[in-house]
Design a protein around this motif. Structure first.
Motif, PDB file in Angstrom:
ATOM      1  N   THR A 167     -17.219  -8.471  23.445  1.00 33.61           N
ATOM      2  CA  THR A 167     -17.888  -9.772  23.527  1.00 33.61           C
ATOM      3  C   THR A 167     -17.138 -10.810  22.692  1.00 33.61           C
ATOM      4  O   THR A 167     -17.005 -11.976  23.090  1.00 33.61           O
ATOM      5  CB  THR A 167     -19.343  -9.663  23.054  1.00 33.61           C
ATOM      6  N   ILE A 168     -16.639 -10.385  21.536  1.00 35.50           N
ATOM      7  CA  ILE A 168     -15.828 -11.290  20.705  1.00 35.50           C
ATOM      8  C   ILE A 168     -14.563 -11.691  21.443  1.00 35.50           C
ATOM      9  O   ILE A 168     -14.166 -12.867  21.451  1.00 35.50           O
ATOM     10  CB  ILE A 168     -15.496 -10.619  19.362  1.00 35.50           C
ATOM     11  N   ILE A 169     -13.908 -10.710  22.087  1.00 32.06           N
ATOM     12  CA  ILE A 169     -12.705 -11.022  22.862  1.00 32.06           C
ATOM     13  C   ILE A 169     -13.022 -12.024  23.969  1.00 32.06           C
ATOM     14  O   ILE A 169     -12.261 -12.961  24.224  1.00 32.06           O
ATOM     15  CB  ILE A 169     -12.099  -9.731  23.449  1.00 32.06           C
ATOM     16  N   GLN A 170     -14.157 -11.824  24.630  1.00 32.07           N
ATOM     17  CA  GLN A 170     -14.570 -12.745  25.686  1.00 32.07           C
ATOM     18  C   GLN A 170     -14.695 -14.168  25.146  1.00 32.07           C
ATOM     19  O   GLN A 170     -14.221 -15.126  25.762  1.00 32.07           O
ATOM     20  CB  GLN A 170     -15.891 -12.290  26.288  1.00 32.07           C
ATOM     21  N   LEU A 171     -15.346 -14.309  23.985  1.00 31.35           N
ATOM     22  CA  LEU A 171     -15.495 -15.639  23.395  1.00 31.35           C
ATOM     23  C   LEU A 171     -14.144 -16.224  23.001  1.00 31.35           C
ATOM     24  O   LEU A 171     -13.884 -17.417  23.216  1.00 31.35           O
ATOM     25  CB  LEU A 171     -16.405 -15.564  22.171  1.00 31.35           C
ATOM     26  N   GLU A 172     -13.280 -15.385  22.418  1.00 29.71           N
ATOM     27  CA  GLU A 172     -11.966 -15.878  22.008  1.00 29.71           C
ATOM     28  C   GLU A 172     -11.161 -16.354  23.216  1.00 29.71           C
ATOM     29  O   GLU A 172     -10.465 -17.377  23.148  1.00 29.71           O
ATOM     30  CB  GLU A 172     -11.215 -14.779  21.255  1.00 29.71           C
ATOM     31  N   LYS A 173     -11.267 -15.639  24.327  1.00 27.15           N
ATOM     32  CA  LYS A 173     -10.545 -16.046  25.524  1.00 27.15           C
ATOM     33  C   LYS A 173     -11.137 -17.314  26.133  1.00 27.15           C
ATOM     34  O   LYS A 173     -10.411 -18.169  26.638  1.00 27.15           O
ATOM     35  CB  LYS A 173     -10.547 -14.905  26.543  1.00 27.15           C
ATOM     36  N   ASN A 174     -12.455 -17.437  26.079  1.00 25.23           N
ATOM     37  CA  ASN A 174     -13.084 -18.667  26.551  1.00 25.23           C
ATOM     38  C   ASN A 174     -12.649 -19.861  25.700  1.00 25.23           C
ATOM     39  O   ASN A 174     -12.444 -20.965  26.216  1.00 25.23           O
ATOM     40  CB  ASN A 174     -14.603 -18.539  26.520  1.00 25.23           C
ATOM     41  N   ILE A 175     -12.522 -19.611  24.398  1.00 24.28           N
ATOM     42  CA  ILE A 175     -12.051 -20.674  23.511  1.00 24.28           C
ATOM     43  C   ILE A 175     -10.616 -21.062  23.856  1.00 24.28           C
ATOM     44  O   ILE A 175     -10.261 -22.253  23.895  1.00 24.28           O
ATOM     45  CB  ILE A 175     -12.161 -20.237  22.040  1.00 24.28           C
ATOM     46  N   GLU A 176      -9.774 -20.056  24.159  1.00 21.37           N
ATOM     47  CA  GLU A 176      -8.391 -20.346  24.549  1.00 21.37           C
ATOM     48  C   GLU A 176      -8.345 -21.180  25.828  1.00 21.37           C
ATOM     49  O   GLU A 176      -7.560 -22.131  25.951  1.00 21.37           O
ATOM     50  CB  GLU A 176      -7.612 -19.048  24.744  1.00 21.37           C
ATOM     51  N   ASP A 228     -18.294 -16.812  15.031  1.00 22.16           N
ATOM     52  CA  ASP A 228     -18.534 -16.445  13.629  1.00 22.16           C
ATOM     53  C   ASP A 228     -19.744 -15.522  13.506  1.00 22.16           C
ATOM     54  O   ASP A 228     -19.735 -14.554  12.729  1.00 22.16           O
ATOM     55  CB  ASP A 228     -18.762 -17.707  12.787  1.00 22.16           C
ATOM     56  N   THR A 229     -20.784 -15.815  14.291  1.00 28.10           N
ATOM     57  CA  THR A 229     -21.993 -14.981  14.257  1.00 28.10           C
ATOM     58  C   THR A 229     -21.686 -13.557  14.717  1.00 28.10           C
ATOM     59  O   THR A 229     -22.138 -12.582  14.100  1.00 28.10           O
ATOM     60  CB  THR A 229     -23.086 -15.590  15.153  1.00 28.10           C
ATOM     61  N   LEU A 230     -20.911 -13.424  15.782  1.00 23.91           N
ATOM     62  CA  LEU A 230     -20.563 -12.099  16.292  1.00 23.91           C
ATOM     63  C   LEU A 230     -19.701 -11.333  15.292  1.00 23.91           C
ATOM     64  O   LEU A 230     -19.876 -10.125  15.110  1.00 23.91           O
ATOM     65  CB  LEU A 230     -19.841 -12.215  17.628  1.00 23.91           C
ATOM     66  N   TYR A 231     -18.778 -12.007  14.654  1.00 25.35           N
ATOM     67  CA  TYR A 231     -17.963 -11.346  13.628  1.00 25.35           C
ATOM     68  C   TYR A 231     -18.838 -10.880  12.463  1.00 25.35           C
ATOM     69  O   TYR A 231     -18.636  -9.790  11.918  1.00 25.35           O
ATOM     70  CB  TYR A 231     -16.862 -12.283  13.120  1.00 25.35           C
ATOM     71  N   THR A 240     -18.773  -3.438   6.020  1.00 27.25           N
ATOM     72  CA  THR A 240     -17.608  -3.846   5.242  1.00 27.25           C
ATOM     73  C   THR A 240     -17.017  -5.094   5.877  1.00 27.25           C
ATOM     74  O   THR A 240     -17.314  -5.424   7.032  1.00 27.25           O
ATOM     75  CB  THR A 240     -16.545  -2.732   5.172  1.00 27.25           C
ATOM     76  N   LYS A 241     -16.178  -5.799   5.157  1.00 27.10           N
ATOM     77  CA  LYS A 241     -15.524  -6.998   5.661  1.00 27.10           C
ATOM     78  C   LYS A 241     -14.222  -6.636   6.372  1.00 27.10           C
ATOM     79  O   LYS A 241     -13.530  -5.692   5.996  1.00 27.10           O
ATOM     80  CB  LYS A 241     -15.218  -7.972   4.519  1.00 27.10           C
ATOM     81  N   LEU A 242     -13.898  -7.409   7.408  1.00 31.42           N
ATOM     82  CA  LEU A 242     -12.619  -7.244   8.098  1.00 31.42           C
ATOM     83  C   LEU A 242     -11.534  -7.979   7.327  1.00 31.42           C
ATOM     84  O   LEU A 242     -11.770  -9.045   6.756  1.00 31.42           O
ATOM     85  CB  LEU A 242     -12.705  -7.797   9.521  1.00 31.42           C
ATOM     86  N   ALA A 243     -10.340  -7.404   7.342  1.00 29.68           N
ATOM     87  CA  ALA A 243      -9.222  -8.046   6.639  1.00 29.68           C
ATOM     88  C   ALA A 243      -8.889  -9.392   7.288  1.00 29.68           C
ATOM     89  O   ALA A 243      -8.623 -10.380   6.597  1.00 29.68           O
ATOM     90  CB  ALA A 243      -8.002  -7.129   6.650  1.00 29.68           C
ATOM     91  N   VAL A 244      -8.891  -9.418   8.616  1.00 35.78           N
ATOM     92  CA  VAL A 244      -8.669 -10.658   9.367  1.00 35.78           C
ATOM     93  C   VAL A 244      -9.658 -10.694  10.525  1.00 35.78           C
ATOM     94  O   VAL A 244     -10.099  -9.650  11.007  1.00 35.78           O
ATOM     95  CB  VAL A 244      -7.226 -10.756   9.911  1.00 35.78           C
ATOM     96  N   ARG A 245      -9.961 -11.896  10.973  1.00 30.63           N
ATOM     97  CA  ARG A 245     -10.895 -12.038  12.086  1.00 30.63           C
ATOM     98  C   ARG A 245     -10.118 -12.380  13.357  1.00 30.63           C
ATOM     99  O   ARG A 245     -10.193 -13.487  13.885  1.00 30.63           O
ATOM    100  CB  ARG A 245     -11.939 -13.102  11.763  1.00 30.63           C
ATOM    101  N   LYS A 246      -9.395 -11.383  13.832  1.00 27.69           N
ATOM    102  CA  LYS A 246      -8.658 -11.510  15.082  1.00 27.69           C
ATOM    103  C   LYS A 246      -8.551 -10.119  15.688  1.00 27.69           C
ATOM    104  O   LYS A 246      -8.021  -9.202  15.060  1.00 27.69           O
ATOM    105  CB  LYS A 246      -7.266 -12.095  14.827  1.00 27.69           C
ATOM    106  N   LEU A 247      -9.054  -9.960  16.911  1.00 30.24           N
ATOM    107  CA  LEU A 247      -9.105  -8.640  17.535  1.00 30.24           C
ATOM    108  C   LEU A 247      -8.012  -8.483  18.589  1.00 30.24           C
ATOM    109  O   LEU A 247      -7.449  -9.463  19.084  1.00 30.24           O
ATOM    110  CB  LEU A 247     -10.485  -8.409  18.169  1.00 30.24           C
ATOM    111  N   ASP A 248      -7.762  -7.239  18.926  1.00 25.85           N
ATOM    112  CA  ASP A 248      -6.691  -6.890  19.860  1.00 25.85           C
ATOM    113  C   ASP A 248      -7.226  -6.863  21.286  1.00 25.85           C
ATOM    114  O   ASP A 248      -7.880  -5.914  21.703  1.00 25.85           O
ATOM    115  CB  ASP A 248      -6.122  -5.518  19.460  1.00 25.85           C
ATOM    116  N   SER A 249      -6.927  -7.887  22.063  1.00 31.24           N
ATOM    117  CA  SER A 249      -7.439  -7.967  23.437  1.00 31.24           C
ATOM    118  C   SER A 249      -6.715  -7.014  24.382  1.00 31.24           C
ATOM    119  O   SER A 249      -7.155  -6.822  25.515  1.00 31.24           O
ATOM    120  CB  SER A 249      -7.303  -9.396  23.968  1.00 31.24           C
ATOM    121  N   SER A 250      -5.629  -6.401  23.921  1.00 31.39           N
ATOM    122  CA  SER A 250      -4.926  -5.451  24.788  1.00 31.39           C
ATOM    123  C   SER A 250      -5.742  -4.183  25.022  1.00 31.39           C
ATOM    124  O   SER A 250      -5.361  -3.344  25.834  1.00 31.39           O
ATOM    125  CB  SER A 250      -3.565  -5.082  24.181  1.00 31.39           C
TER     126      SER A 250
END
Length: 460
Positions: A167-176, A228-231, A240-250
């Motif tokens: 779902t996060i990937i979907q939002l990131e792609k929609n943002i792109e 941000d809410t989904l993350y 725990t916290k993620l080191a970076v907020r960027k996921l692998d869409s591959s």
């Protein structure tokens, strides 16, 4: 069961191609974080450890028990003082009777034990108990049920991770897509302003372009807030916290590389792979064994016992005079208890019947779940194919409209409308492809293979 072969339609290269780097959090990394930190998994793991300890306790009852005890007790006894007084008075009264030997009374009156030293070693061994072996069998089923619960908890957590991840990937792609569209609208607006200066466009064309651009900006703000809410939800799940907020869409391409999808499933084979069903199965066997445990209370308990030790009033010294020992066989039989044992048997039987009915209900639910998930995968695949065709048509229409716009054959509003249609098609395609991926995850979970697939595929 036949190898379940699943397809995930490859997403368009321009939209989905990404290079995985250290700035991207992969799905294996997220799952590893969950295995280490997720509270649900930790609780299920602790429950398994409890069940294992209970199994060890059950087995320990069949082995001999050995104990040692020692003690020192300082005694100031009212009974002791009373007996001394009584024997002294009694001796004085008969002191002048020649036929009575007062030496024995003198010894008794002198007896004043204030210290007791003791030591003892004891051993016991159960020879027969009606509920020992059923308890051992029940603990084994309990351990298997706890293992199944741990496996099911992992599948639940993995499923939730995939759901949030995709779902996060979907939002990131929609943002792109929106960012790209925003650039296009910036160009349209600049072009409209330039044309207006030359008298080739109206004020309405400029205002409409500004309105479309403002609408895109508002959508971007909303999407980024939702992202941000989904993350935050993903980090809450991982604990725990993620080191970076960027996921692998591959992941969309990596999940499955086959060219067809399941068409059927054998229910009887699936239920033997489902950890939640196996948990029910072992719990049911445990409750069935619990009936035997309660019935075992009708039988006597027979034990072999023995002890060896001493008691002394002058210190920790051992001799034949102060030693004591014993050995033998002890038995206990609860012959009549006003129905207490039978009531426990009835209670255990009722608990068994409840779980048995729940298991039957679960089997029907699993059958329905398999059918729905198969239909869901097929529908998602067909949906992707239709939207891909829609996107292709809208790309051609937008390019054609832009060419005519540059020639002055169409208005600014027509070009904006063409871009909106393309934006809508691209957003729907992203949604459909993520929906298909989620359907695949649901299918793996419904056949009890999600945790196994994840651990094998990502070598966890």
């Amino acid at each position: 069961m036949k190898r379940i072969v699943l397809i995930l339609i490859l997403l368009s290269a321009g939209l989905w191609a990404e290079v995985v780097s250290s700035d991207i959090v992969s799905i294996p990394a997220v799952i590893n974080l969950a295995n280490q930190n997720n509270l649900q998994i930790q609780i299920a793991r602790d429950k398994y450890n409890i069940a294992r300890a209970q199994t060890n306790q059950a087995w320990s009852t069949v082995f001999p028990k050995f104990s040692i005890a020692a003690g020192y007790n300082k005694i100031d006894s009212y009974q002791n003082r009373l007996s001394n007084t009584a024997f002294s008075s009694f001796g004085a009264a008969f002191a002048n009777v020649p036929s009575i030997n007062m030496s024995a009374f003198g010894s008794l009156s002198a007896l004043n034990v204030n210290d007791i030293y003791s030591a003892k070693a004891s051993v016991s061994q159960i020879i027969f108990n009606g509920n020992v072996m059923p308890a051992i069998i029940a603990s084994d089923y309990g351990l298997k049920a706890a293992q199944a619960q741990l496996d099911f908890t992992k599948e639940e957590v993995y499923s939730n991770i995939f759901s949030l991840y995709l779902t996060i990937i979907q939002l990131e792609k929609n943002i792109e897509v929106l960012e790209d569209t925003k650039k296009q609208f910036d160009q349209i607006l600049n072009k409209a302003v330039e044309l207006q200066k030359n008298g080739l466009a109206t004020q309405m064309d400029v205002l409409r372009s500004k309105s479309g651009l403002a609408s895109i900006k508002v959508s971007l703000i909303n999407l980024k807030n939702n992202l941000d809410t989904l993350y935050n939800n993903l980090e809450l799940l991982l604990n725990t916290k993620l080191a970076v907020r960027k996921l692998d869409s591959s992941i969309i391409n990596d999940l499955y590389q086959a060219n067809n999808y399941p068409v059927d499933a054998d229910l009887n084979k699936v239920i033997n792979e489902r950890s939640d069903y196996l948990q029910f199965e072992n719990t049911l066997k445990l409750l069935q064994t619990n009936i035997d445990i309660q019935r075992g209370n009708y039988w006597p308990t027979v034990m072999l016992v023995g002890s060896y030790g001493y008691q002394n009033s002058t210190g920790f010294s051992f001799n034949d005079a102060n030693r004591d020992w014993s050995y033998g066989i002890n038995g206990n039989w609860n012959v009549f208890d006003f129905g207490t044992t039978q009531s426990k048997v009835d209670e255990a039987q009722a608990n068994y019947e409840i779980i048995s009915k729940q298991q039957e209900q679960m089997k029907k639910s699993i059958d329905n779940e398999l059918t729905n998930n198969l239909h869901g995968i097929k529908a998602a695949k067909a949906k992707i194919e239709s939207i891909e065709e829609e996107e292709k048509v809208n790309i051609e229409a937008t390019n054609f409209t832009r060419s005519r716009y540059n020639l002055g054959d169409v208005t600014n509003l027509e070009l904006i409308d063409a871009h909106n249609q393309l934006l809508n098609a691209r957003s729907k395609l992203i949604e459909a492809k993520v929906e298909y991926a989620l359907q695949v995850i649901k299918w793996l979970k419904s056949i009890g293979q999600l945790a196994r697939y994840v651990e094998k595929e990502y070598k966890l």
